[in-house]
Write a protein that holds these residues in place. Structure first.
Motif, PDB file in Angstrom:
ATOM      1  N   MET A 110     -67.762 -31.796 -19.212  1.00 51.21           N
ATOM      2  CA  MET A 110     -69.410 -32.109 -19.193  1.00 51.21           C
ATOM      3  C   MET A 110     -69.834 -33.484 -19.547  1.00 51.21           C
ATOM      4  N   ARG A 111     -70.575 -34.131 -18.577  1.00 54.53           N
ATOM      5  CA  ARG A 111     -71.075 -35.395 -19.128  1.00 54.53           C
ATOM      6  C   ARG A 111     -71.784 -35.267 -20.265  1.00 54.53           C
ATOM      7  N   SER A 112     -71.956 -36.252 -21.222  1.00 51.36           N
ATOM      8  CA  SER A 112     -73.130 -36.434 -22.236  1.00 51.36           C
ATOM      9  C   SER A 112     -73.292 -37.743 -22.633  1.00 51.36           C
ATOM     10  N   GLY A 113     -74.414 -37.947 -23.282  1.00 54.71           N
ATOM     11  CA  GLY A 113     -74.898 -39.236 -23.821  1.00 54.71           C
ATOM     12  C   GLY A 113     -75.407 -40.047 -22.527  1.00 54.71           C
ATOM     13  N   TRP A 114     -75.718 -41.269 -22.775  1.00 52.98           N
ATOM     14  CA  TRP A 114     -76.185 -42.261 -21.775  1.00 52.98           C
ATOM     15  C   TRP A 114     -75.051 -42.775 -21.018  1.00 52.98           C
ATOM     16  N   GLY A 115     -75.062 -43.496 -19.741  1.00 48.06           N
ATOM     17  CA  GLY A 115     -74.303 -44.144 -18.940  1.00 48.06           C
ATOM     18  C   GLY A 115     -74.574 -43.942 -17.554  1.00 48.06           C
ATOM     19  N   PRO A 116     -73.591 -44.463 -16.530  1.00 44.22           N
ATOM     20  CA  PRO A 116     -73.903 -44.289 -15.282  1.00 44.22           C
ATOM     21  C   PRO A 116     -74.181 -43.045 -14.799  1.00 44.22           C
ATOM     22  N   ARG A 117     -74.856 -42.552 -13.726  1.00 43.41           N
ATOM     23  CA  ARG A 117     -75.068 -41.377 -13.428  1.00 43.41           C
ATOM     24  C   ARG A 117     -73.924 -40.969 -12.545  1.00 43.41           C
ATOM     25  N   PRO A 118     -73.319 -39.932 -12.570  1.00 38.00           N
ATOM     26  CA  PRO A 118     -72.102 -39.529 -11.671  1.00 38.00           C
ATOM     27  C   PRO A 118     -72.568 -39.444 -10.170  1.00 38.00           C
ATOM     28  N   THR A 119     -71.697 -39.860  -9.504  1.00 37.60           N
ATOM     29  CA  THR A 119     -72.058 -39.980  -8.012  1.00 37.60           C
ATOM     30  C   THR A 119     -71.527 -38.897  -7.120  1.00 37.60           C
ATOM     31  N   LEU A 120     -71.921 -38.740  -6.018  1.00 34.28           N
ATOM     32  CA  LEU A 120     -71.460 -37.846  -5.111  1.00 34.28           C
ATOM     33  C   LEU A 120     -69.811 -38.124  -4.839  1.00 34.28           C
ATOM     34  N   ASP A 121     -69.638 -39.570  -4.640  1.00 35.49           N
ATOM     35  CA  ASP A 121     -68.161 -40.015  -4.412  1.00 35.49           C
ATOM     36  C   ASP A 121     -67.244 -39.364  -5.707  1.00 35.49           C
ATOM     37  N   ALA A 122     -67.728 -39.632  -6.795  1.00 34.50           N
ATOM     38  CA  ALA A 122     -66.850 -39.304  -8.101  1.00 34.50           C
ATOM     39  C   ALA A 122     -66.729 -37.705  -7.978  1.00 34.50           C
ATOM     40  N   VAL A 123     -67.469 -36.906  -7.567  1.00 29.66           N
ATOM     41  CA  VAL A 123     -67.339 -35.452  -7.506  1.00 29.66           C
ATOM     42  C   VAL A 123     -66.253 -35.273  -6.582  1.00 29.66           C
ATOM     43  N   ALA A 124     -66.452 -35.782  -5.126  1.00 31.45           N
ATOM     44  CA  ALA A 124     -65.715 -35.734  -4.099  1.00 31.45           C
ATOM     45  C   ALA A 124     -64.230 -36.138  -4.583  1.00 31.45           C
ATOM     46  N   GLU A 125     -63.946 -37.130  -5.258  1.00 31.49           N
ATOM     47  CA  GLU A 125     -62.832 -37.605  -5.796  1.00 31.49           C
ATOM     48  C   GLU A 125     -62.093 -36.513  -6.652  1.00 31.49           C
ATOM     49  N   LEU A 126     -62.934 -36.008  -7.533  1.00 28.62           N
ATOM     50  CA  LEU A 126     -62.324 -35.129  -8.479  1.00 28.62           C
ATOM     51  C   LEU A 126     -61.970 -34.049  -7.983  1.00 28.62           C
ATOM     52  N   ALA A 127     -62.770 -33.486  -6.855  1.00 27.99           N
ATOM     53  CA  ALA A 127     -62.347 -32.215  -6.354  1.00 27.99           C
ATOM     54  C   ALA A 127     -61.462 -32.467  -5.331  1.00 27.99           C
ATOM     55  N   GLY A 128     -60.939 -33.568  -4.785  1.00 32.75           N
ATOM     56  CA  GLY A 128     -60.017 -33.698  -3.822  1.00 32.75           C
ATOM     57  C   GLY A 128     -60.666 -33.603  -2.129  1.00 32.75           C
ATOM     58  N   VAL A 129     -61.914 -33.540  -2.179  1.00 30.47           N
ATOM     59  CA  VAL A 129     -62.519 -33.164  -0.703  1.00 30.47           C
ATOM     60  C   VAL A 129     -63.408 -34.545  -0.399  1.00 30.47           C
ATOM     61  N   SER A 130     -63.993 -34.335   0.898  1.00 29.86           N
ATOM     62  CA  SER A 130     -64.658 -35.441   1.396  1.00 29.86           C
ATOM     63  C   SER A 130     -66.258 -35.241   0.661  1.00 29.86           C
ATOM     64  N   ARG A 131     -66.808 -36.621   0.980  1.00 31.92           N
ATOM     65  CA  ARG A 131     -68.012 -36.620   0.431  1.00 31.92           C
ATOM     66  C   ARG A 131     -68.909 -35.721   1.085  1.00 31.92           C
ATOM     67  N   ALA A 132     -68.802 -35.489   2.397  1.00 30.84           N
ATOM     68  CA  ALA A 132     -69.717 -34.640   3.195  1.00 30.84           C
ATOM     69  C   ALA A 132     -69.486 -33.166   2.806  1.00 30.84           C
ATOM     70  N   THR A 133     -68.342 -32.991   2.393  1.00 31.46           N
ATOM     71  CA  THR A 133     -67.950 -31.428   1.934  1.00 31.46           C
ATOM     72  C   THR A 133     -68.907 -31.240   0.681  1.00 31.46           C
ATOM     73  N   VAL A 134     -69.125 -32.147  -0.215  1.00 28.58           N
ATOM     74  CA  VAL A 134     -69.749 -32.124  -1.513  1.00 28.58           C
ATOM     75  C   VAL A 134     -71.305 -32.016  -1.073  1.00 28.58           C
ATOM     76  N   SER A 135     -71.589 -32.632  -0.273  1.00 30.19           N
ATOM     77  CA  SER A 135     -73.025 -32.669   0.153  1.00 30.19           C
ATOM     78  C   SER A 135     -73.418 -31.556   0.695  1.00 30.19           C
ATOM     79  N   ARG A 136     -72.380 -30.658   1.598  1.00 30.44           N
ATOM     80  CA  ARG A 136     -72.702 -29.359   2.140  1.00 30.44           C
ATOM     81  C   ARG A 136     -72.777 -28.391   0.989  1.00 30.44           C
ATOM     82  N   VAL A 137     -71.971 -28.570  -0.176  1.00 38.10           N
ATOM     83  CA  VAL A 137     -71.914 -27.526  -1.352  1.00 38.10           C
ATOM     84  C   VAL A 137     -73.326 -27.692  -2.061  1.00 38.10           C
ATOM     85  N   VAL A 138     -73.702 -28.800  -2.109  1.00 38.66           N
ATOM     86  CA  VAL A 138     -74.851 -29.031  -2.863  1.00 38.66           C
ATOM     87  C   VAL A 138     -76.300 -28.772  -2.239  1.00 38.66           C
TER      88      VAL A 138
END
Length: 341
Positions: A1-29
């Motif tokens: 879980m992200r905490s504190g200040w810093g760069p905001r997690p991106t859709l691409d970062a979620v896609a990379e961690l989940a091992g899916v495409s950016r479009a798939t993350v967008s469909r889930v969101v």
């Protein structure tokens, strides 16, 4: 879980961690049904791990939803603070919207400039729908809203028979007044006065109509000296009661069209040396705990179901947002007998 200040997690970062495409993350969101349960679970785990929060602007461009609902109140801000029923209804409706995952955007009107501003705002794609409370007879807002591209629900029946584009939820104002006056007649009272609310409100007109109808059915033509006009405030009820006592000193009961006005009437009766309920019986309308339960004696009043009112407004608007037809619903009321009648 992200905490504190810093760069905001991106859709691409979620896609990379989940091992899916950016479009798939967008469909889930965006809650698309075109994603299998296993992949959806991986993406949701990655979202939680990174603390990803969707960009609401970008999301609304995809879904055409803002998840916001305008709560339009046809009163200036001071009225919202001094009218306990209106403030409770606003609070209840806001809570119901929050429970449904919607953000309430409160918009108050104080004049024609406000009406134009609010209409432009509602037409600008900022909200998915609107709930409108406390519309006056001369208020142009009802007609202006008919051209909006979003669903509209009125709290209380609006004036005009050509507002079929919108839904409404109200309580049975006329029946509530009838129940109050019938109770006074059953008690043997014969000089029954009323203190009306502001008659540019439909609720006030219907409560006056209910009062008249019972008297005409049971006691004959209504003596117009028994009708005093108030404004839904404690001070207005006090002034109206003072006028009634001067005009009709032999009155033996009063139906006030709100609890606040009933509380003001009780003060005027006390100063005039009239005992309640022995000399004059008093009934209010609303059953607001912070008014009715704290008068002396405790106030007999018509109960308005503020919780059900707010809940049905939100439920009906959500049904319209899902493609349903506008509903027009009237909720029942009942008389709560306490010490004043």
């Amino acid at each position: 879980m992200r905490s504190g200040w810093g760069p905001r997690p991106t859709l691409d970062a979620v896609a990379e961690l989940a091992g899916v495409s950016r479009a798939t993350v967008s469909r889930v969101v965006n809650q698309s049904s075109k994603v299998g349960p296993e992949v959806r679970a991986r993406v949701e785990d990655a979202i939680r791990t990174l603390g990803y929060v969707p960009n609401p602007v970008a999301r609304s461009l995809v879904t055409r939803r803002t998840d916001a609902v305008a709560l339009v109140v046809g009163e200036p801000s001071d009225m919202m603070m001094t009218d306990p029923f209106l403030s409770q209804l606003i609070l209840q409706t806001s809570r119901e919207l929050g429970d449904a995952g919607r953000q309430a955007v409160l918009l108050l009107t104080g004049g024609d400039d406000d009406h134009d501003r609010i209409t432009r705002y509602l037409a600008g794609g900022h909200v998915d729908g609107a709930i409108v409370l406390s519309v006056h007879r001369t208020d142009p807002l009802g007609q202006q809203l008919r051209h909006l591209p979003v669903p509209v629900m009125f709290g209380g029946r609006p004036f005009g028979d050509d507002l079929g584009f919108a839904g409404s939820v109200d309580v049975d104002q006329r029946d509530g007044a009838r129940r109050a006056v019938e109770h006074l007649v059953d008690l043997g009272r014969r000089r029954i006065a009323t203190i009306t609310g502001s008659l540019d409100h439909r609720a006030a007109m219907e409560r006056l109509d209910g009062y008249r109808s019972v008297l005409e059915e049971t006691l004959g033509p209504v003596d117009h000296d028994l009708i005093a006009h108030g404004d839904f405030t404690r001070g207005g009820g006090e002034r109206a009661m003072t006028e009634l006592l001067a005009r009709v000193p032999d009155l033996d009961a009063v139906f006030a069209a709100s609890d606040l006005m009933a509380a003001g009437a009780l003060g005027a009766l006390r100063r005039a040396g009239r005992r309640v309920p022995e000399d004059v019986a008093v009934i209010g309308f609303d059953d607001l705990e912070d008014v009715a339960a704290w008068t002396e004696p405790p106030l007999t009043t018509v109960h308005q179901p503020v919780g059900s009112f707010g809940r049905r407004l939100v439920e009906a608007l959500l049904e319209m947002l899902a493609g349903g037809e506008p509903v027009r619903e009237i909720l029942p009321v009942h008389l709560v007998v306490r010490g004043t009648a």
